[in-house]
Design an enzyme around this catalytic site. Structure first.
Site, PDB file in Angstrom:
ATOM      1  N   ARG A  62     -16.146  14.946 -25.791  1.00 31.66           N
ATOM      2  CA  ARG A  62     -15.089  15.561 -24.976  1.00 31.66           C
ATOM      3  C   ARG A  62     -13.723  14.922 -25.239  1.00 31.66           C
ATOM      4  O   ARG A  62     -12.695  15.588 -25.218  1.00 31.66           O
ATOM      5  CB  ARG A  62     -15.452  15.476 -23.498  1.00 31.66           C
ATOM      6  CG  ARG A  62     -14.431  16.132 -22.576  1.00 31.66           C
ATOM      7  CD  ARG A  62     -14.929  16.164 -21.119  1.00 31.66           C
ATOM      8  NE  ARG A  62     -13.901  16.702 -20.241  1.00 31.66           N
ATOM      9  CZ  ARG A  62     -12.944  15.978 -19.681  1.00 31.66           C
ATOM     10  NH1 ARG A  62     -12.884  14.665 -19.912  1.00 31.66           N
ATOM     11  NH2 ARG A  62     -12.038  16.536 -18.904  1.00 31.66           N
ATOM     12  N   GLY A 101      -3.554   5.299  -6.760  1.00 34.40           N
ATOM     13  CA  GLY A 101      -4.441   6.192  -6.023  1.00 34.40           C
ATOM     14  C   GLY A 101      -5.864   6.082  -6.521  1.00 34.40           C
ATOM     15  O   GLY A 101      -6.197   5.233  -7.350  1.00 34.40           O
ATOM     16  N   SER A 109      -3.736  15.338 -13.385  1.00 32.26           N
ATOM     17  CA  SER A 109      -4.959  15.204 -14.181  1.00 32.26           C
ATOM     18  C   SER A 109      -5.440  16.555 -14.677  1.00 32.26           C
ATOM     19  O   SER A 109      -5.220  17.589 -14.028  1.00 32.26           O
ATOM     20  CB  SER A 109      -6.048  14.569 -13.316  1.00 32.26           C
ATOM     21  OG  SER A 109      -7.314  14.699 -13.941  1.00 32.26           O
ATOM     22  N   ASN A 110      -6.152  16.511 -15.791  1.00 36.03           N
ATOM     23  CA  ASN A 110      -6.824  17.721 -16.294  1.00 36.03           C
ATOM     24  C   ASN A 110      -7.836  18.249 -15.274  1.00 36.03           C
ATOM     25  O   ASN A 110      -8.218  19.417 -15.340  1.00 36.03           O
ATOM     26  CB  ASN A 110      -7.484  17.436 -17.639  1.00 36.03           C
ATOM     27  CG  ASN A 110      -8.667  16.498 -17.531  1.00 36.03           C
ATOM     28  OD1 ASN A 110      -9.800  16.931 -17.386  1.00 36.03           O
ATOM     29  ND2 ASN A 110      -8.417  15.193 -17.570  1.00 36.03           N
ATOM     30  N   HIS A 111      -8.250  17.389 -14.319  1.00 34.80           N
ATOM     31  CA  HIS A 111      -9.229  17.859 -13.333  1.00 34.80           C
ATOM     32  C   HIS A 111      -8.603  18.788 -12.284  1.00 34.80           C
ATOM     33  O   HIS A 111      -9.323  19.350 -11.461  1.00 34.80           O
ATOM     34  CB  HIS A 111      -9.959  16.671 -12.721  1.00 34.80           C
ATOM     35  CG  HIS A 111     -10.793  15.966 -13.751  1.00 34.80           C
ATOM     36  ND1 HIS A 111     -11.918  16.533 -14.304  1.00 34.80           N
ATOM     37  CD2 HIS A 111     -10.595  14.789 -14.399  1.00 34.80           C
ATOM     38  CE1 HIS A 111     -12.407  15.717 -15.228  1.00 34.80           C
ATOM     39  NE2 HIS A 111     -11.621  14.650 -15.310  1.00 34.80           N
ATOM     40  N   TYR A 119     -10.882  15.139  -6.001  1.00 33.50           N
ATOM     41  CA  TYR A 119      -9.869  14.421  -6.788  1.00 33.50           C
ATOM     42  C   TYR A 119      -8.906  15.404  -7.470  1.00 33.50           C
ATOM     43  O   TYR A 119      -7.680  15.268  -7.358  1.00 33.50           O
ATOM     44  CB  TYR A 119     -10.597  13.542  -7.816  1.00 33.50           C
ATOM     45  CG  TYR A 119      -9.737  13.010  -8.933  1.00 33.50           C
ATOM     46  CD1 TYR A 119      -8.786  12.021  -8.700  1.00 33.50           C
ATOM     47  CD2 TYR A 119      -9.881  13.497 -10.240  1.00 33.50           C
ATOM     48  CE1 TYR A 119      -8.000  11.538  -9.737  1.00 33.50           C
ATOM     49  CE2 TYR A 119      -9.109  13.009 -11.272  1.00 33.50           C
ATOM     50  CZ  TYR A 119      -8.161  12.035 -11.027  1.00 33.50           C
ATOM     51  OH  TYR A 119      -7.385  11.556 -12.041  1.00 33.50           O
ATOM     52  N   ASP A 170       0.859  -1.181   0.000  1.00 30.79           N
ATOM     53  CA  ASP A 170       0.000   0.000   0.000  1.00 30.79           C
ATOM     54  C   ASP A 170       0.896   1.232   0.000  1.00 30.79           C
ATOM     55  O   ASP A 170       1.888   1.272   0.730  1.00 30.79           O
ATOM     56  CB  ASP A 170      -0.897  -0.031   1.244  1.00 30.79           C
ATOM     57  CG  ASP A 170      -2.040   0.967   1.136  1.00 30.79           C
ATOM     58  OD1 ASP A 170      -1.767   2.191   1.124  1.00 30.79           O
ATOM     59  OD2 ASP A 170      -3.195   0.521   1.055  1.00 30.79           O
ATOM     60  N   LYS A 180      -4.704  16.365  -6.947  1.00 30.84           N
ATOM     61  CA  LYS A 180      -3.664  16.436  -7.983  1.00 30.84           C
ATOM     62  C   LYS A 180      -2.886  17.747  -7.874  1.00 30.84           C
ATOM     63  O   LYS A 180      -1.674  17.788  -8.108  1.00 30.84           O
ATOM     64  CB  LYS A 180      -4.278  16.283  -9.376  1.00 30.84           C
ATOM     65  CG  LYS A 180      -4.951  14.942  -9.611  1.00 30.84           C
ATOM     66  CD  LYS A 180      -3.983  13.771  -9.449  1.00 30.84           C
ATOM     67  CE  LYS A 180      -4.596  12.453  -9.858  1.00 30.84           C
ATOM     68  NZ  LYS A 180      -3.683  11.307  -9.639  1.00 30.84           N
TER      69      LYS A 180
HETATM   70  N1  NAD Z   1      -7.201   6.964 -17.006  1.00 30.94           N
HETATM   71  C1  NAD Z   1      -7.252   8.276 -17.215  1.00 30.94           C
HETATM   72  O1  NAD Z   1      -7.856   8.764 -18.172  1.00 30.94           O
HETATM   73  C2  NAD Z   1      -6.533   9.223 -16.281  1.00 30.94           C
HETATM   74  C3  NAD Z   1      -6.636  10.602 -16.530  1.00 30.94           C
HETATM   75  C4  NAD Z   1      -5.969  11.491 -15.690  1.00 30.94           C
HETATM   76  C5  NAD Z   1      -5.202  11.007 -14.651  1.00 30.94           C
HETATM   77  N2  NAD Z   1      -5.140   9.671 -14.414  1.00 30.94           N
HETATM   78  C6  NAD Z   1      -4.349   9.208 -13.261  1.00 30.94           C
HETATM   79  O2  NAD Z   1      -3.551   8.106 -13.637  1.00 30.94           O
HETATM   80  C7  NAD Z   1      -3.423   7.204 -12.541  1.00 30.94           C
HETATM   81  C8  NAD Z   1      -3.827   5.808 -12.976  1.00 30.94           C
HETATM   82  O3  NAD Z   1      -5.182   5.837 -13.411  1.00 30.94           O
HETATM   83  P1  NAD Z   1      -5.909   4.529 -13.945  1.00 30.94           P
HETATM   84  O4  NAD Z   1      -6.970   4.987 -14.868  1.00 30.94           O
HETATM   85  O5  NAD Z   1      -4.903   3.521 -14.409  1.00 30.94           O
HETATM   86  O6  NAD Z   1      -6.610   4.028 -12.606  1.00 30.94           O
HETATM   87  P2  NAD Z   1      -6.817   2.532 -12.088  1.00 30.94           P
HETATM   88  O7  NAD Z   1      -7.838   2.595 -10.998  1.00 30.94           O
HETATM   89  O8  NAD Z   1      -7.049   1.593 -13.220  1.00 30.94           O
HETATM   90  O9  NAD Z   1      -5.406   2.176 -11.435  1.00 30.94           O
HETATM   91  C9  NAD Z   1      -5.025   2.647 -10.183  1.00 30.94           C
HETATM   92  C10 NAD Z   1      -4.207   1.574  -9.503  1.00 30.94           C
HETATM   93  O10 NAD Z   1      -3.777   2.087  -8.233  1.00 30.94           O
HETATM   94  C11 NAD Z   1      -3.860   1.044  -7.282  1.00 30.94           C
HETATM   95  N3  NAD Z   1      -4.009   1.632  -5.944  1.00 30.94           N
HETATM   96  C12 NAD Z   1      -5.028   2.430  -5.517  1.00 30.94           C
HETATM   97  N4  NAD Z   1      -4.830   2.776  -4.233  1.00 30.94           N
HETATM   98  C13 NAD Z   1      -3.654   2.197  -3.854  1.00 30.94           C
HETATM   99  C14 NAD Z   1      -2.915   2.188  -2.643  1.00 30.94           C
HETATM  100  N5  NAD Z   1      -3.379   2.819  -1.534  1.00 30.94           N
HETATM  101  N6  NAD Z   1      -1.746   1.518  -2.607  1.00 30.94           N
HETATM  102  C15 NAD Z   1      -1.298   0.850  -3.700  1.00 30.94           C
HETATM  103  N7  NAD Z   1      -1.961   0.816  -4.876  1.00 30.94           N
HETATM  104  C16 NAD Z   1      -3.123   1.488  -4.947  1.00 30.94           C
HETATM  105  C17 NAD Z   1      -5.092   0.237  -7.684  1.00 30.94           C
HETATM  106  O11 NAD Z   1      -5.031  -1.084  -7.167  1.00 30.94           O
HETATM  107  C18 NAD Z   1      -5.017   0.296  -9.203  1.00 30.94           C
HETATM  108  O12 NAD Z   1      -4.323  -0.822  -9.746  1.00 30.94           O
HETATM  109  C19 NAD Z   1      -4.284   7.773 -11.418  1.00 30.94           C
HETATM  110  O13 NAD Z   1      -3.461   8.490 -10.532  1.00 30.94           O
HETATM  111  C20 NAD Z   1      -5.235   8.708 -12.135  1.00 30.94           C
HETATM  112  O14 NAD Z   1      -5.664   9.768 -11.290  1.00 30.94           O
HETATM  113  C21 NAD Z   1      -5.794   8.772 -15.196  1.00 30.94           C
END
Ligand code: NAD
Length: 262
Positions: free
Chosen positions: A173, A70, A108-110, A133, A48, A137
């Site tokens: 979008r 996260g 993130s864009n957010h 969220y 974790d 970021k």
């Molecule tokens: N997918 C998108 O379009 C997008 C856009 C902007 C930003 N992001 C950022 O990219 C990152 C990955 O996004 P994603 O879409 O792959 O999400 P996802 O939920 O598929 O992957 C997140 C991973 O983090 C792990 N995780 C969560 N909490 C944890 C903890 N406390 N300890 C260890 N592992 C933990 C989860 O098990 C999961 O495998 C995130 O930080 C997200 O905010 C994603």
């Protein structure tokens, strides 16, 4: 060959990166869930990101951390605080203690979601988070600014638009925000290799309708190959923000209208 840790490696973005980065780096895949099977050159660590001691042990010999773990969307404050504030802090602090040279953060864009869609933004624009969220970021970006200036932990915060699986835009979008898997991989490689101190860059493909100028990404040497426009005919007028003026007006889309009504 450098050793690169990917936190959150079991997720969507992590899976896309593994496919592309494995040819260039030894990968340490960290997640709270088990990851199997592993490809050649990959090792896995199940922990974790709130566990600083476990992170520090796992980061020995790591050259760069790509921090994805996260909450990946809006959630209750407790969940955001634990994963995206405390977890992010512990990951950055462990990287400093372990002597990691480069930190790449999935922002993130957010973080800027309340900017209007009529604006074209540079990476140094005012942050305007659209959710708890997005606020988390902004915290991560500011934490990395502090750690670069105070401790010399160089970093790139990537304000990612939209990464999808399957790897194609699916609503209006996304024509502005989409980041293809191969562009994502190139951008992360540039972020690991570039001679920089602290940067914020947009994580977006070469989309005709993008809202963001890529000066920072250009400094990293990022040259995106894909354009969401090529898929526009496939989903017609599908728009998650349809009939929702707040979502339609702002870059963050429906993230801006959640919890406030329209
Ligand atoms: N997918 C998108 O379009 C997008 C856009 C902007 C930003 N992001 C950022 O990219 C990152 C990955 O996004 P994603 O879409 O792959 O999400 P996802 O939920 O598929 O992957 C997140 C991973 O983090 C792990 N995780 C969560 N909490 C944890 C903890 N406390 N300890 C260890 N592992 C933990 C989860 O098990 C999961 O495998 C995130 O930080 C997200 O905010 C994603």
């Amino acid at each position: 060959m450098k050793t690169v840790m990917i936190t959150g490696a079991a997720g969507l973005v992590g899976g896309a990166l593994r496919k592309h980065l494995g040819a260039h780096y030894r990968l340490v895949l960290l997640d709270r869930v088990a990851i199997a099977p592993l490809a050649e050159g990959e090792t896995a660590v199940q922990c974790d990101i709130r566990d600083g001691a476990a992170l520090l042990a796992a980061m020995q010999g790591v050259d760069a951390v790509v921090h994805l773990a996260g909450e990946p969307t809006e959630a209750a404050w407790d969940a955001i605080r634990e994963a995206n504030i405390e977890g992010c802090y512990q990951t950055v602090e462990a990287a400093r203690l372990a002597g990691v040279r480069r930190f790449v953060f999935a922002s993130s864009n957010h973080a800027i979601g309340y900017h209007l869609r009529t604006e074209t933004l540079d990476p140094d624009c005012t942050t305007r988070p659209d959710t708890r969220y997005g606020l988390s970021k902004v915290f991560g970006e500011a934490l990395l600014s502090l750690y670069a200036d105070k401790f010399g932990l160089t970093s790139v915060s990537l304000r990612i638009g939209t990464v999808l699986n399957p790897d194609a835009p699916r609503e209006l979008r996304h024509l502005s925000t989409w980041l293809s898997h191969r562009d994502l991989a190139q951008l992360v490689r540039c972020s690991i290799e570039a001679d920089i101190h602290y940067e914020i860059a947009w994580g977006v493909s070469a989309n005709t309708r993008k809202w963001w100028r890529d000066r920072s990404a250009e400094r990293l040497g990022y040259r995106p190959q894909d354009n969401a426009e090529a898929f526009a005919a496939q989903f017609g007028e599908i728009d998650a923000a349809a009939g929702n003026p707040v979502a339609l007006a702002h870059q963050g889309g429906v993230f801006c209208s959640w919890e406030r009504g329209r």
